[in-house]
Design a protein around this motif. Structure first.
Motif, mmCIF file in Angstrom:
data_model
loop_
_atom_site.group_PDB
_atom_site.id
_atom_site.type_symbol
_atom_site.label_atom_id
_atom_site.label_comp_id
_atom_site.label_asym_id
_atom_site.label_seq_id
_atom_site.Cartn_x
_atom_site.Cartn_y
_atom_site.Cartn_z
ATOM 1 N N UNK A 1 5.425 11.258 1.632
ATOM 2 C CA UNK A 1 5.617 10.594 2.878
ATOM 3 C C UNK A 1 6.769 10.022 2.897
ATOM 4 N N UNK A 2 7.458 9.550 4.135
ATOM 5 C CA UNK A 2 8.634 8.747 4.016
ATOM 6 C C UNK A 2 8.368 7.350 3.456
ATOM 7 N N UNK A 3 9.453 6.878 3.082
ATOM 8 C CA UNK A 3 9.580 5.389 2.222
ATOM 9 C C UNK A 3 9.007 4.485 3.344
ATOM 10 N N UNK B 1 0.899 -1.029 0.081
ATOM 11 C CA UNK B 1 0.044 -0.100 0.053
ATOM 12 C C UNK B 1 0.872 1.283 -0.028
ATOM 13 N N UNK B 2 0.928 1.993 -1.012
ATOM 14 C CA UNK B 2 1.664 3.161 -1.483
ATOM 15 C C UNK B 2 1.071 4.454 -0.916
ATOM 16 N N UNK C 1 7.484 -1.798 -4.500
ATOM 17 C CA UNK C 1 8.261 -1.153 -3.271
ATOM 18 C C UNK C 1 8.123 0.383 -3.294
ATOM 19 N N UNK C 2 8.144 1.040 -4.163
ATOM 20 C CA UNK C 2 8.130 2.696 -4.249
ATOM 21 C C UNK C 2 7.050 3.037 -5.301
#
Length: 316
Positions: free
Chosen positions: A283-285, A33-34, A53-54
């Motif tokens: 948002x931070x990774x 969930x990104x 992932x990103x």
């Protein structure tokens, strides 16, 4: 200015329950969930983005959670199944066992156009199929979720071929070739596979002819498909192209995470979306998707929005 399509950008579907859908997409499928945000056209409802992932373009499966939305009716003139990519045939075997463990309805591993696939369904009826990238060439995949529940060498890392089913098969085929410059690479009776951009699993559309009953949108069905374009200039070039061809469209819509342009072709809503800016800027990774993210134009309404949407916990 170019109007070249680069591949699939995202698919947006409708769910009957954002929390259950979150559990399925993350804990069962192993997608990240990104972004947990709201539908910018209906801010009382969630819009969730599951990706690699990103949050790379070409990896997003997104969902609207409309309260009181009826169940969709399967039928023609719809986006009938979404593809998801895995690295190889061994990954299909892994997911087959995983589906048995979690009780996921599936059809077993099959072959489709020379590729190994695993068709399956979510509990609300949403239809997918995993495509093995073994021997695949074309649009590059994304990056598997590094801290997800599925091993990186087995995990879903992008969207695969998108299946569209229509009754007006020849007319729709003409649109895909003449307007969107898609290239037919496989043609059989009542089905054509098109390459988009560099093609391969990350850039293909499967068009099927079906003259049976009309489908109806609702939860468990797909809302729209989006294809990738490079940037703002490409979106503007598509606006000009649509205007020249007399195609009705939305005009350029700034979604903050990307720019978008919408056009309805028959019953099918087709979006074009820019590759950037993407999902990593606000948002931070480490905590992507764990809190409600709002684009700047909605931030002043945060208190109102948080009071209306149904809270659910996505911290990990």
């Amino acid at each position: 200015m170019t109007t070249e399509l680069l591949g699939i950008h995202h698919v947006t579907a409708m769910t009957d329950n954002a929390m259950r859908n979150y559990d399925f997409m993350t804990d069962v499928l192993g997608m990240r969930l990104v972004k947990k945000t709201v539908n910018q056209d209906d801010i009382q409802t969630y819009h969730t983005f599951f990706a690699d992932d990103v949050g790379s373009p070409g990896t997003d499966m997104t969902f609207f959670d409309f309260p009181n939305n009826p169940k969709g009716i399967r039928g023609t003139n719809s986006i009938s199944r979404t593809g998801l990519r895995v690295p190889d045939d061994a990954a299909l075997e892994y997911y087959l066992e995983r589906f048995k463990e979690f009780g996921v309805k599936n059809e077993g591993i099959k072959e489709l156009f020379g590729k190994k696939v695993l068709p399956f369904e979510e509990s609300d009826g949403q239809r997918y199929q995993l495509f093995s990238d073994e021997n695949n060439e074309g649009v590059a995949p994304g990056t598997p979720w590094k801290n997800g529940p599925v091993p990186e060498d087995k995990a879903i890392y992008g969207l695969g071929p998108i299946e569209i089913t229509v009754s007006y098969y020849d007319d729709f085929k003409q649109v895909l070739t003449s307007i969107y410059d898609m290239k037919p690479v496989i043609e059989e009776d009542d089905v054509t596979v098109f390459d988009v951009g560099d093609g391969g699993n990350g850039g293909q559309v499967i068009l099927r002819k079906d003259e049976t009953k009309q489908g109806q949108q609702g939860y468990g069905e797909v809302h729209h498909v989006s294809f990738r374009v490079a940037d703002h200039n490409a979106i503007k070039a598509w606006e000009e192209k649509y205007n020249e061809l007399g195609v009705g469209h939305s005009g350029n819509v700034d979604r903050f995470y990307f720019e978008a342009l919408y056009a309805r072709v028959g019953h099918i809503l087709i979006e074009l979306s820019t590759d950037g800016p993407g999902f990593m800027g606000d948002e931070p990774y480490e905590t992507l998707g764990e809190s409600l993210a709002l684009p700047p134009m909605l931030e002043p309404k945060r208190e109102q929005i948080e009071a209306q949407v149904r809270h659910f916990d996505t911290t990990r």
